[in-house]
Design an enzyme around this catalytic site. Structure first.
Site, mmCIF file in Angstrom:
data_model
loop_
_atom_site.group_PDB
_atom_site.id
_atom_site.type_symbol
_atom_site.label_atom_id
_atom_site.label_comp_id
_atom_site.label_asym_id
_atom_site.label_seq_id
_atom_site.Cartn_x
_atom_site.Cartn_y
_atom_site.Cartn_z
ATOM 1 N N PRO A 2 0.802 -1.184 0.000
ATOM 2 C CA PRO A 2 0.000 0.000 0.000
ATOM 3 C C PRO A 2 0.832 1.228 0.000
ATOM 4 O O PRO A 2 1.871 1.326 0.637
ATOM 5 C CB PRO A 2 -0.738 -0.087 1.314
ATOM 6 C CG PRO A 2 0.082 -1.017 2.137
ATOM 7 C CD PRO A 2 1.140 -1.563 1.300
ATOM 8 N N GLU A 3 0.294 2.149 -0.712
ATOM 9 C CA GLU A 3 0.840 3.496 -0.720
ATOM 10 C C GLU A 3 -0.210 4.367 -0.029
ATOM 11 O O GLU A 3 -1.183 3.855 0.511
ATOM 12 C CB GLU A 3 1.110 3.935 -2.156
ATOM 13 C CG GLU A 3 1.946 2.891 -2.912
ATOM 14 C CD GLU A 3 2.288 3.256 -4.337
ATOM 15 O OE1 GLU A 3 2.356 4.456 -4.633
ATOM 16 O OE2 GLU A 3 2.478 2.353 -5.151
ATOM 17 N N ARG A 109 4.101 -11.864 3.755
ATOM 18 C CA ARG A 109 5.566 -11.804 3.665
ATOM 19 C C ARG A 109 6.260 -11.391 4.964
ATOM 20 O O ARG A 109 7.502 -11.320 4.998
ATOM 21 C CB ARG A 109 5.978 -10.878 2.514
ATOM 22 C CG ARG A 109 5.715 -11.521 1.174
ATOM 23 C CD ARG A 109 5.999 -10.593 0.013
ATOM 24 N NE ARG A 109 7.422 -10.376 -0.194
ATOM 25 C CZ ARG A 109 7.918 -9.602 -1.151
ATOM 26 N NH1 ARG A 109 7.104 -8.961 -1.961
ATOM 27 N NH2 ARG A 109 9.198 -9.469 -1.302
#
Length: 268
Positions: A2-3, A109
């Site tokens: 996400p940005e 991750r």
DNA sequence: AACAGCACCTGTAGGC
DNA sequence: TGCCTACAGGTGCTGT
């Protein structure tokens, strides 16, 4: 994931936990929380989440003790109230509130990080300004003395905070700037163009509830729509929406970088 | 001091 | 089908 737009989307929903009191927590992967879990819980147990807000790509919780807690989703993190069975394979932290509701931090991750910022310490001190207003962006870029490629500068969170790889590529395309142009070689006209484009790109993506490529989901496990409006990111080999030239992909600072070789000519 | 490079992780897509 | 490699939206540490 996400940005800034994705984090903003999550934060708006997560404001529903304002007023809740943390009761306990379960850690399934201790490195997610950046301090010993015991101390983290001790500092927060019985405390109220008084405010939820965003700074750059950080989800920020203000605690009634004066501490802050930040949650960074990094590449694959998400916060959900109702995890799926598959989600639970990747559950890293489970927050349990006094009203028995639960919030799960899911992260395939394991890059995501949760950090407590004691009241007396500087809070997120290294971040640059938000890229949501033209004047702020222009000032940040104009005053930056770096000679690095513009693409790298846009990803530097101490210059501007919240722009990531997707929106950097999209913004450079709309500004017709080649990603390998040194910041110092970008003309004033183009720098102004870029400064107005970046906030536009951010606001448009927020309105589309963010970009979902694979992992990003909001707190209700629903993806965004902005992937349907990307002009260059992930469009390698497809025709440019302006001139039909094939979109190219190169590597800049170890990040995949997409651009139109005709619209974004490299001026040396 | 600024910057490049790699480490951190797991899943998935694509080539053979 | 199965194995192997390359790659993925981010940041932070280390060394030059």
């Amino acid at each position: 994931m996400p940005e800034l737009p994705e984090v903003e989307t999550v934060v708006r929903e997560l404001q529903s936990i304002e007023g809740k009191v943390l009761d306990s927590l379960v850690s399934y992967w201790d490195r997610t929380i950046e301090e010993p879990v015991k101390g983290f819980l001790k500092a927060l147990k019985g405390r109220e989440v008084s405010r939820v807000f965003r700074r750059g790509k950080y989800i920020c919780l203000e605690i009634d003790s004066g501490d802050f807690v930040t949650i960074h989703l990094r590449m694959t993190g998400k916060l959900v109230f109702e995890p799926t069975e598959r989600d639970m394979n990747y559950a890293r932290v489970e927050f349990i509130f006094k009203d028995k509701s639960k919030l799960y931090f899911i992260d395939i991750r394991k890059f995501g990080r949760i950090k407590r910022w004691p009241a007396k310490e500087p809070f997120l001190p290294t971040l640059g300004p938000e890229p949501l207003m033209e004047d702020d962006v222009y000032e940040a870029l104009k005053s930056c003395r770096s000679v690095r490629d513009i693409k790298k500068v846009l990803l530097d969170q101490s210059v501007l905070t919240g722009v990531g790889n997707i929106y950097a590529d999209e913004s450079l395309f709309l500004s017709r700037i080649h990603p390998l142009t040194s910041l110092q070689k970008v003309s004033t006209v183009k720098l102004k163009k870029l400064s107005s484009v970046i906030p536009q790109v951010m606001h448009a993506a927020i309105n589309n509830m963010g970009t979902t490529l694979s992992d990003y989901r909001n707190t209700k496990n629903v993806g965004g729509e902005n992937q349907n409006y990307l002009r260059v990111y992930g469009q390698t080999g497809l025709p440019c929406s302006v001139c039909k030239t094939s979109i190219e992909k190169i590597v800049v600072g170890q990040r995949g970088t997409h651009f139109c070789p005709k619209c974004q000519r490299q001026s040396k």
